[in-house]
Write a protein that holds these residues in place. Structure first.
Motif, mmCIF file in Angstrom:
data_model
loop_
_atom_site.group_PDB
_atom_site.id
_atom_site.type_symbol
_atom_site.label_atom_id
_atom_site.label_comp_id
_atom_site.label_asym_id
_atom_site.label_seq_id
_atom_site.Cartn_x
_atom_site.Cartn_y
_atom_site.Cartn_z
ATOM 1 N N GLU A 152 -6.797 2.298 3.136
ATOM 2 C CA GLU A 152 -6.232 3.584 2.831
ATOM 3 C C GLU A 152 -7.320 4.706 3.350
ATOM 4 O O GLU A 152 -6.397 6.160 2.975
ATOM 5 C CB GLU A 152 -5.905 3.919 1.431
ATOM 6 N N TRP A 185 -1.603 3.093 11.238
ATOM 7 C CA TRP A 185 0.156 3.803 10.822
ATOM 8 C C TRP A 185 0.627 3.503 12.031
ATOM 9 O O TRP A 185 -0.129 4.062 13.349
ATOM 10 C CB TRP A 185 -0.529 5.123 10.360
ATOM 11 N N LEU A 230 1.688 4.673 -0.608
ATOM 12 C CA LEU A 230 0.896 5.829 -0.346
ATOM 13 C C LEU A 230 2.111 7.212 -0.475
ATOM 14 O O LEU A 230 1.663 8.509 -0.587
ATOM 15 C CB LEU A 230 0.828 6.456 1.518
ATOM 16 N N ALA A 233 1.197 -1.248 -0.105
ATOM 17 C CA ALA A 233 0.320 0.315 0.194
ATOM 18 C C ALA A 233 1.077 1.250 0.137
ATOM 19 O O ALA A 233 0.711 2.028 1.148
ATOM 20 C CB ALA A 233 -0.517 -0.172 1.392
ATOM 21 N N VAL A 286 -0.051 2.196 7.080
ATOM 22 C CA VAL A 286 -0.353 1.072 5.930
ATOM 23 C C VAL A 286 0.959 0.080 5.665
ATOM 24 O O VAL A 286 1.442 0.040 4.313
ATOM 25 C CB VAL A 286 -1.155 1.282 5.185
ATOM 26 N N ILE A 340 -6.493 -3.260 2.618
ATOM 27 C CA ILE A 340 -5.777 -2.260 3.149
ATOM 28 C C ILE A 340 -6.514 -1.648 2.290
ATOM 29 O O ILE A 340 -6.641 -0.156 2.396
ATOM 30 C CB ILE A 340 -4.653 -2.603 1.495
#
Length: 627
Positions: free
Chosen positions: A386, A328, A270, A268, A353, A382
Motif C-alpha cells: 500500500e 497493481w 484502496l 486491501a 492490491v 499488504i
C-alpha cells in the motif's frame, strides 16, 4: 485511314458498353449487402450476443434516431461518428428478422421532430460559445408497445460500447420484468445525499452501480438484517466488512437453497480515500465473511497481496517518474479465462492490491478460475504494497504457480453454521436445536453459484474509467474492461445473459508486449544492481562504525587514514555501480530503438515491397496468358 477510324469507333463503343454494364451492375448490387470485416476484433460486425438477442425477440421494436444532420457548421468528425451510428442501427435492423424498424429524424428548430425529441428525453447539445448557438440532437429512443427507453446523447468517447448501448435499449423495452438484485455493501457505492448544510458532502453513484440501477431492480440489504429479501435473482456483495452473525446466516441459508451470489472481498480496499475524513476509512474486518469462505474449503489471505512482475502496472511516483507496481495487476488476455461466457473477449483488467484465493473446494463444489496471475507471481505484505511505489517488489518471492484472483464455485455448498441458527434459543438436553421461524437448513437442497473476486477496487470509477465532458454533459471513457467484467457477471448470474460480450466492440489499445518485456528484464537487472549497492553501503557504514569506535576518544572529530581509505573505496564502488546502471539503461533504450526500427522497416518497406512484387507477378501472369 478507314481502318484507324473503325478501330477508334469500335473502341469507343466498347467503352460505352463497359460503362453501361458497370451502371447496371451497380443498380443491381444496390439491393444487396456484401461486406467483409477483416479487423482483428471484428469491430464492424455484430457480436454473437447481439445476434442471439435479435433472434430471440418476440416483440417489435421501433428505433427512433434523432440527429440534426442539417445543422450548419457541424464538425466533420461528428458527422462521421453519426454515420457510423447509423450504419450500426441499419445492421441491427437487417438481422432482426423484421422485429426492429429504424426511423431517422432531423429535429430542426421549432419543428415537430424537435418537440418529439424533447418529449422522449433526447438532450440538446449547444454548439455555440457560452451555451448559445444552434442545438445539436444526437440520441436514440426505443419503443415497444407501451415501453420506452432513451439514450439522451451518443458520445464519441463511448464508441467502443456503442453496440451494447443500443442493444441495452432493445432489451429494456422487450423484457417482461427487471431481475431483482440484492446489494449488500459496507461502502456507499450507490451514492450519498447531502441532507443538511455542514454535513458530509454528497457522492454520486459509482458507474457500475448507476448501470445496475438502470437495468435491474436493485434492493438494498442492510448488514443489520437477519434475512434477505424474497425472490432475489442475485445477491451482490461488496466489501462485506463487520458483518454480524444474523446477515451471515441469512447468506448461508440463501446459498443452501440454491442462490446465486457475486462477492467482491478485498483485503486491501484502496478506493475513495478522499471520503475517509467524512465517512471513515472503508472497514476491513472481513473475518465474518471469511468464515463462509472457509466452510467452502477456501482461504483468502488478508495479510498478503498477490504480486506479479509480468502484469505490473506502470504508475507515476511522487517524484514524477514512472515505476512498475507489482501489486497493481494489469491483467491481459492470457490471464483472463477466454472459455467462459462472462469473461470471453475481455482484454485488460486492473486489480490494485488484490488478494489471492487459495485452497481446494469441499466435496460437492466445482471450481472454475476466471482470473489469475502468471506462474511467476508471488505475494507481498499488504502493509508494504500500500505504501511502496513499486508495490514492494523487493519483498516479492515467486511461488512458481498461477494464483487465482477470481473464481466461480458451483454445486452444493457446505454450511458455515452446522449447529443451526445463531439466533436460535440456547440448546436443551445437550442437543442443538433450530429456530423454526428461520426454516434453517444444515445441508444444501439445491445447487448454488458463487463468484468470488479477491478485489473490490476493480469496481471503483478511478480504476475503470476517465470522466469526460461532451457538450456540457458528463460522460465517461472506459480505461479497461473492469466495468464489463462486473456487468457481464451480473447478467450471467441473474439469468439474463443476452448482453454479455456486447460492452466492448473491440480493443483500440495494443500494448507493446515486447517493449514491456524488455523494460521488465532491465528493471530486474537494475534491482540486482541496486541491491548490491545497498549491501555495499551497509557494509561500508558498518565498517565506519567499527573504525569510529576503535579510535582514541580524543580523536572523535578527526577522520583516520583507515576511514578515509574506506570512504574513497566506497566512492569508487558507488561510481562504478552508477555507471553500470547507466549502461543498463542505455542498452534498454538501444533494444527498444532497434525494435522500433525493425517495425518501421517492416511497415514502411517490406509490406509495400511485397504488394508491389505481387502486382508485378500478377501483371506478368496476365500478359503471358494474353500471349
Amino acid at each position: 485511314m478507314t481502318n484507324i477510324f473503325t478501330k477508334r469507333l469500335s473502341g469507343g463503343a466498347a467503352l460505352l458498353v463497359g460503362l453501361a454494364i458497370l451502371i447496371v451492375l451497380n443498380v443491381l448490387a444496390a439491393g444487396f449487402r456484401w461486406r467483409a470485416d477483416w479487423t482483428e476484433d471484428r469491430v464492424y460486425s455484430l457480436s454473437p450476443g447481439a445476434l442471439d438477442l435479435l433472434k430471440s425477440l418476440d416483440r417489435d421494436v421501433t428505433l427512433k434516431f434523432y440527429f440534426t444532420s442539417s445543422l450548419e457548421g457541424l464538425p466533420a468528425p461528428l458527422k462521421q461518428y453519426a454515420q457510423r451510428v447509423t450504419e450500426l442501427l441499419r445492421e441491427i435492423t437487417l438481422y432482426s428478422q423484421g422485429h426492429v424498424v429504424l426511423e431517422t429524424y432531423d429535429p430542426k428548430p421549432d419543428s415537430d421532430e424537435e418537440e418529439w425529441a424533447q418529449r422522449y428525453g433526447v438532450e440538446a447539445q449547444s454548439l455555440g460559445m457560452l451555451g448559445g448557438g444552434p442545438d445539436l440532437y444526437l440520441g436514440l429512443v426505443a419503443v415497444s408497445g407501451g415501453k420506452e427507453a432513451v439514450l439522451p446523447v451518443f458520445s464519441p468517447a463511448q464508441e467502443p460500447e456503442l453496440e451494447y448501448l443500443v442493444m441495452r435499449l432493445i432489451s429494456e423495452v422487450t423484457r417482461l420484468r427487471k431481475p431483482r438484485v440484492g446489494l449488500l455493501s459496507s461502502v456507499p457505492v450507490t451514492g450519498v445525499n447531502s441532507m443538511f448544510p455542514g454535513g458530509p458532502r454528497g457522492m454520486e453513484p459509482w458507474l457500475f452501480a448507476g448501470e445496475l440501477q438502470r437495468l435491474y431492480e436493485v434492493v438494498p440489504v442492510a448488514i443489520s438484517e437477519d434475512k434477505l429479501p424474497d425472490d432475489l435473482d442475485l445477491l451482490l456483495v461488496i466489501q462485506p466488512a463487520n458483518l454480524p452473525d444474523g446477515i451471515l446466516f441469512a447468506i448461508d441459508q440463501y446459498l443452501l437453497r440454491g442462490g446465486h451470489m457475486l462477492a467482491y472481498v478485498d483485503p486491501a480496499f484502496l478506493s475513495d480515500p478522499d471520503l475517509s475524513s467524512e465517512y471513515g476509512r472503508p472497514p476491513r474486518d472481513l473475518r465474518g465473511f471469511i468464515r463462509l469462505i472457509k466452510a467452502w474449503g477456501l482461504e483468502l489471505d488478508t495479510e498478503q497481496a498477490a504480486a506479479d512482475r509480468t502484469y505490473a502496472t506502470r504508475v507515476r511516483t511522487s517524484q514524477g517518474t514512472a515505476a512498475r507496481n507489482v501489486a497493481w495487476l494489469s491483467l491481459l488476455e492470457e490471464a483472463i479465462n477466454q472459455d467462459e461466457l462472462a469473461t470471453r473477449g475481455l482484454r485488460s483488467l486492473l486489480l490494485p492490491v488484490a488478494g489471492a484465493i487459495k485452497g481446494q473446494p469441499v466435496e460437492g463444489l466445482q471450481q472454475t478460475t476466471l482470473l489469475q496471475t502468471s506462474p511467476q507471481a508471488g505475494s507481498v505484505p499488504i502493509a508494504v504494497a500500500e505504501v511502496s511505489e513499486d508495490g514492494g517488489a523487493a519483498n516479492l518471492t515467486p511461488v512458481s504457480e498461477a494464483l487465482p484472483l477470481a473464481i466461480r464455485l458451483q454445486g452444493r455448498f457446505k454450511s458455515a453454521f452446522p449447529e443451526g441458527s445463531p439466533l436460535a434459543p440456547p440448546p436443551t438436553g445437550g442437543q442443538a436445536v433450530e429456530n423454526p421461524a428461520t426454516n434453517a437448513l444444515k445441508e444444501a437442497v439445491a445447487d448454488g453459484v458463487v463468484v468470488l473476486v479477491g478485489d473490490a477496487d476493480i469496481l471503483a470509477d478511478r480504476f475503470a474509467a476517465r470522466a469526460l465532458n461532451f457538450f456540457g454533459r458528463n460522460t465517461y471513457e472506459p480505461l479497461n474492461d473492469n466495468l464489463s467484467f462486473t456487468l457481464n457477471l451480473v447478467e450471467q448470474l441473474s439469468g439474463r445473459p443476452e448482453l454479455i460480450g456486447l460492452r466492448r466492440r473491440g480493443s483500440f489499445s495494443r500494448p507493446f508486449t515486447r517493449v514491456i518485456a524488455l523494460e521488465r528484464e532491465a528493471q530486474d537487472r537494475w534491482r540486482r544492481e541496486e541491491t548490491e549497492l545497498q549491501n555495499k553501503l551497509m557494509a561500508t557504514q558498518s565498517r565506519l562504525e567499527e573504525l569510529q569506535s576503535s579510535k582514541d576518544p580524543n580523536q572523535t572529530y578527526i577522520i583516520s587514514p583507515e576511514q578515509q581509505q574506506e570512504i574513497e573505496q566506497f566512492r569508487k564502488e558507488l561510481f562504478q555501480t552508477r555507471r553500470a546502471l547507466k549502461d543498463v539503461r542505455k542498452k534498454l533504450r538501444q533494444d527498444i530503438e532497434q525494435l522500433g526500427f525493425r517495425l518501421k522497416v517492416i511497415n514502411l518497406g517490406l509490406m509495400p515491397a511485397l504488394v508491389g512484387l505481387f502486382g508485378m507477378a500478377r501483371g506478368l501472369s496476365r500478359r503471358r496468358k494474353a500471349l
